[in-house]
Write an enzyme that holds these catalytic residues in place. Structure first.
Site, PDB file in Angstrom:
ATOM      1  N   TYR A  89      11.572   7.591  51.112  1.00 29.62           N
ATOM      2  CA  TYR A  89      12.692   8.472  51.410  1.00 29.62           C
ATOM      3  C   TYR A  89      12.341   9.433  52.544  1.00 29.62           C
ATOM      4  O   TYR A  89      13.111   9.604  53.498  1.00 29.62           O
ATOM      5  CB  TYR A  89      13.079   9.258  50.156  1.00 29.62           C
ATOM      6  CG  TYR A  89      14.314  10.101  50.317  1.00 29.62           C
ATOM      7  CD1 TYR A  89      15.583   9.534  50.228  1.00 29.62           C
ATOM      8  CD2 TYR A  89      14.217  11.468  50.550  1.00 29.62           C
ATOM      9  CE1 TYR A  89      16.723  10.310  50.373  1.00 29.62           C
ATOM     10  CE2 TYR A  89      15.351  12.250  50.696  1.00 29.62           C
ATOM     11  CZ  TYR A  89      16.603  11.667  50.599  1.00 29.62           C
ATOM     12  OH  TYR A  89      17.733  12.446  50.752  1.00 29.62           O
ATOM     13  N   SER A 120      17.369  15.267  55.845  1.00 32.39           N
ATOM     14  CA  SER A 120      16.856  15.953  54.660  1.00 32.39           C
ATOM     15  C   SER A 120      15.693  16.831  55.077  1.00 32.39           C
ATOM     16  O   SER A 120      15.032  16.575  56.087  1.00 32.39           O
ATOM     17  CB  SER A 120      16.374  14.916  53.633  1.00 32.39           C
ATOM     18  OG  SER A 120      15.632  15.538  52.596  1.00 32.39           O
TER      19      SER A 120
END
Length: 284
Positions: A180, A167
């Site tokens: 995350y 990501s």
């Protein structure tokens, strides 16, 4: 005399896709099926995996099976591998797509302000350790454990490809979601480490770092449930993305196919941003 361009050389290969019942990885699975790749769709929910596999067989005529598996349970994955080997053959590719975030690992405020001293439960100090562990385990261990199981076939035949899903949070951690961001940064490091470890085996290891896509995991942060309009955070993302829009799962598939194909056979250990220019933009 010029050397002719190699063929993609994907047809007939076998790919395992974790998180394959989800929006992003189902699209990735179908993109591989279009190129003739036989796909094993792994998902925690059997019905989700079967749905994607059924669609692939109907739309593209390539072999596909749905399997219920837990990326955090090695025995579950080993059982899946046995079924894959029996029904599809030896594994050539692994896409580690299972992942996500949890509201309990998300702070309510972006920065601690002096006015927050009486409400520290809305800040970093209010994060639940259980939620942090769940998010980190799903993203990092959910990449590590499937690789331990499914990469064996590739190493034994000295050929194959692994693509991890990272990501843009891995490069520029976003406010509110420390678990995350940290877990995706760990995936980048693991991708590079494993690429070096596997370098002489013929197995290449790379990753894709998507920019911002609307998913079930982040919708609650980016879209107001009552109005359907962008939240303040959603507006920041669009303003920070030069293309001024969210990406789509389909826009990840070209990079995926390239990284698995013979067109990239001298490429390993990289993380490719597919982010609409987010990583290139300073905001000014």
């Amino acid at each position: 005399m010029t050397t002719p361009i190699k063929d993609l050389n994907l047809e007939g290969k076998v790919a395992v896709i974790t998180g394959g019942g989800g929006v992003i990885c189902s699209v990735m699975s179908k993109a591989l099926a279009m190129k003739g790749v036989k796909t094993a769709i792994l998902d925690l929910k059997k019905e989700n995996a079967d749905k994607v596999a059924d669609e692939i067989r109907e739309q593209y005529g390539t072999k596909s099976i749905g399997i219920a598996a837990n990326v955090l349970d090695k025995s579950s994955l080993e059982a899946a591998k046995k079924e894959i080997n029996e029904k599809l053959g030896s594994i050539d590719y692994l896409i580690n797509g299972a992942g996500g975030n949890a509201p309990t690992a998300t702070s309510k405020v972006e920065k601690i302000e002096p006015s927050d001293m009486e409400h520290l439960e809305d800040t970093f100090f209010g994060l639940e350790l259980e939620g942090f562990e769940k998010t980190f385990d799903l993203n990092f261990k959910g990449t590590l454990i499937p690789t331990l199981v499914f990469a064996r076939d590739m190493v034994k035949k000295q050929r194959g490809g692994i693509v991890n899903i990272s990501s843009m949070n891995s490069y520029r951690p976003l406010t509110k979601i420390p678990a995350y961001s940290a877990s995706k940064a760990a995936i980048n490091n693991f991708t590079q480490w494993l690429a070096v470890h596997f370098a002489k085996t013929g197995v290449r290891v790379n990753a894709i770092a998507p920019g911002f896509l609307l998913t079930n995991q982040n919708r609650f942060l980016l879209v107001d449930e009552k109005t359907g309009e962008s939240t303040a955070r959603g507006k920041k993302i669009i303003n920070g993305t030069p293309m001024e829009r969210y990406g789509t799962p389909e826009e990840l598939t070209g990079t995926l196919v390239f990284l698995l194909s013979d067109w990239s056979e001298f490429i390993t250990g990289i993380v490719v941003p597919v982010d609409g220019g987010f990583s290139a933009y300073s905001g000014v």
